[in-house]
Structure formats: C-alpha cells, structure tokens
Design an enzyme around this catalytic site. Structure first.
Site, PDB file in Angstrom:
ATOM      1  NE  ARG A 162      -4.173  -1.674   0.360  1.00  0.00           N
ATOM      2  CZ  ARG A 162      -4.301  -2.946   0.006  1.00  0.00           C
ATOM      3  NH1 ARG A 162      -3.295  -3.571  -0.585  1.00  0.00           N
ATOM      4  NH2 ARG A 162      -5.425  -3.595   0.210  1.00  0.00           N
ATOM      5  CB  SER A 238      -8.609  -1.632   4.111  1.00  0.00           C
ATOM      6  OG  SER A 238      -8.891  -2.902   3.595  1.00  0.00           O
ATOM      7  CD  GLU A 334      -5.760   0.984   2.328  1.00  0.00           C
ATOM      8  OE1 GLU A 334      -6.697   1.632   1.842  1.00  0.00           O
ATOM      9  OE2 GLU A 334      -5.630  -0.247   2.213  1.00  0.00           O
TER      10      GLU A 334
END
Ligand code: EPU
Length: 338
Positions: A162, A238, A334
């Site tokens: 990520r 997420s 995130e």
C-alpha cells in the site's frame, strides 16, 4: 472547462460525505490539467480522482480538480503479452472487466476495487494475492511545478505494501495522467492461492472452471459478501493498513490469542490483519449516530447516511487508541484524511 463554486462533493467520495469545495473543475485531458497548473498555484488545488480513498473532514477552501480523462490504447504486443495505456480517469473495475473480455490476464484478482486507474499506483492497490506492481509497466505524470510530463518506470515507483514514491518522496508533486499495464494474452498466471478464492471456485456454479473470468467472478462474490457497496453504505474499503510486526511480537500475542491470523512477509516479519485486532477490541458492528464499523469486516468504517467526516475520524482515533493500549500496535490509516 466550467468552474463551479461551492460544489458539493457528496457524489464524488465513496464515504458519501457532504463536504463543499470552494471551486470545482472537471478535467478530461492532459492539456486541460496543464492549463490549470499554469493558471493556479499548486497549493490552491486539490486533485480528486475516484474519491474512494479519502475521508473528507471539512469543507475544502481549494479548487478541486476532478480527473475524468478516458481512453485505452494498445501500445505494443507480441504473441504472449500486451501493453495497454489507460487514461487516469477510467473506472478501475470497468477496466478490469474490459481486460477479461479481451482475454488479457493479470488484473482478475483486483476485480471490484472502487476508484480510478490513475490513483491505483499511488497506494499500489492490492487484493487476493495480487498487487498493482505485478502488472504495472510504467506511468506518466505531470510535475505540478514545472508542468512537464514525466515517465515513471516500475523501479522509479518504489512500490511497497500500500505504498509508492507518490505517497512518500514526491507526495503531492505529481498528477498521474496515464498508466501502462503489461498483461498476458495466453498462459495466464492464475492466482488462486489466497484461501477464499479456491473455496469459492469449488462451488457448483463455477463448473470446476478456473480461468481469469471465473477468478474475477469469485473475487467479486467474495468482496460482495463482506465489503459494503459504497453506493448503499458509504465507505472507503480498508480504513487502516494491516500492521507489520516482528515474529517475536507475534509469539507474544499468540500466548494470549493462539488463533491470531497472520501472513508471513519474510523470515523476520508478519502482517497481522487489522480487522482481526479491531474485532478483538470489540469494535465490530459498533455505531454512533450514522458513523460506524462494518458488521462483516471490522477494517471498514462506514457512513450509514448523514455522518460527518469528523465523526468517522473520531471512531478511527478511538480504535487506534484502544489497539495501542491493548496490543501495543500503532494502526496506520490507509485512507487519506483531509
Ligand atoms: N478478520 C477478522 N475480523 C474482521 C475482519 C477480518 O477476524 O472483522 C480476519 C479474517 O478472518 C481473516 C483476516 O482477518 O483471517 C483477513 O481478512 P480479509 O481476508 O478480509 O483481508 P484483510 O487483511 O482484512 C486485505 C486488504 C483488502 C483486500 C483483502 C483481500 C489491507 C489493508 N486490506 O484485507 O483491501 O481486499 O486483504 O486481499 O491490506 C482495501 O484496501 O480497501 C481492501 C479492501
């Protein structure tokens, strides 16, 4: 290019937050982006793409530039592979479905991810055992100060979990205008190793067929079964990254929770699912006003209708504080918090 004033971004962020932009401009080409960069200071602009990875906590006193460029172009091909250039504003999932129709392999595990193509490299989107970097060839991006378009190779992007150079060293300095993908035309590398895929594919509906098409269908079915559809319940997928811890720390957690799930990263480190930690801390399904934690996947924060970004952020902070206290782990968002 029309400039709209006091424009609501409710339909342009997947949390469905009713936040206003001082000004809003939709752009459909690289030339238009360059034109805007020459007219405004970069600090006055806010670049918006699919709006699927942001939490807007306040009105934006900036000019929102909404990237909507469209187009797919075959750059080169041989017997085995094809290189496709895709404009930044193309919807990610529609592009994945198009690849499957053409029998281009590589993106099937990344089906149904919300957002647009242009932002996919920024956080190196990933799901079900595949990351964007596995199919990425290069991308083009405009430097906001010089207004020159530059090319970034895979090595230039410094992809990680990520993560990429666009979230670190050159954060806010470039606008990605197109992405080139390298996809297979035959002998597709089918990746069914991620637990739930094989289980899903063993259902009678798939007739035992394992192909890029059925893998995509299986991923869509799995995602639909646990992730809320942003069109029905506002969310950004997420909310946190899965934390990475040392094996010694995993052993410590295992003393109290022998069942803790984890993914091995290398000989020394593992990733622990943040959703599991959040569930263990008792937050799964919690709701305060219209802000909450999804019932089926604790990693996903949701807006049931009229939540504010601040209410969602308060829950995120409460989760972080509790996980820090109970597990001594710092959860990192995130999603980009604005
Ligand atoms: N789990 C729980 N409780 C929960 C949620 C998860 O115990 O409420 C446990 C599950 O039982 C499972 C483990 O956590 O053992 C992992 O769950 P899951 O397979 O759903 O994946 P994840 O680690 O929560 C990651 C990505 C997702 C991606 C899936 C599938 C991150 C931050 N998230 O989630 O990406 O779809 O794997 O590959 O890495 C996204 O980035 O927006 C996203 C949805």
């Amino acid at each position: 290019m029309e400039i709209k004033k006091d424009f609501s971004l409710k339909l342009h962020n997947t949390f469905g937050l009713d936040v206003k932009a001082k000004q809003y401009i939709a752009v459909t080409s690289t030339e238009e982006i360059k034109h805007i960069l020459k007219r405004f200071y970069a600090s006055e602009l806010f670049i918006l793409s699919g709006g699927s990875n942001i939490l807007l906590t306040k009105d934006l006193e900036k000019t929102v530039v909404h990237l909507q460029s469209q187009g797919k172009e075959l750059i080169e091909e041989n017997e085995n592979q094809v290189r496709i250039r895709v404009q930044a504003g193309e919807n990610w999932h529609q592009f994945v479905l198009w690849c499957i129709e053409q029998n281009y392999g590589g993106l099937e595990n990344l089906s149904l991810i919300p957002g647009c193509v242009g932002t996919s490299p920024i956080q190196n989107i990933g799901a079900y055992g595949v990351e964007l970097k596995d199919v990425f060839h290069s991308c083009k991006a405009i430097h906001v100060q010089s207004v020159n378009e530059e090319e970034f190779t895979k090595a230039d992007c410094q992809f990680g979990y990520r993560n990429s150079i666009f979230k670190n060293k050159v954060k806010g300095q470039y606008i990605i205008t197109s992405v080139d993908f390298l996809l297979t035309k035959k002998n597709h590398q089918l990746k069914t190793g991620y637990g739930a895929i094989q289980e899903e594919l063993s259902k009678p509906a798939y007739h035992g067929e394992v192909s890029i098409k059925t893998i995509s269908e299986a991923v869509i079915a799995i995602r639909k079964s646990k992730l809320p559809n942003p069109k029905e319940i506002g969310n950004s997928g997420s909310f946190f990254k899965n934390p990475i811890v040392d094996l010694s720390y995993l052993a410590f957690i295992q003393k109290k929770y022998p069942e803790v799930p984890f993914y091995q990263i290398d000989e020394k480190q593992v990733k622990i699912p943040a959703g599991w930690l959040i569930e263990k801390a008792g937050f799964k399904g919690m709701r305060k006003n219209d802000a909450g934690v999804h019932k089926k996947q604790a990693l996903v924060l949701v807006n049931y209708g009229n939540a504010t970004g601040q209410e969602i952020l308060n829950i995120a902070h409460q989760i972080q504080k509790t996980i820090q206290k109970e597990f001594n782990i710092q959860l990192e968002a995130e999603v980009n918090i604005i």
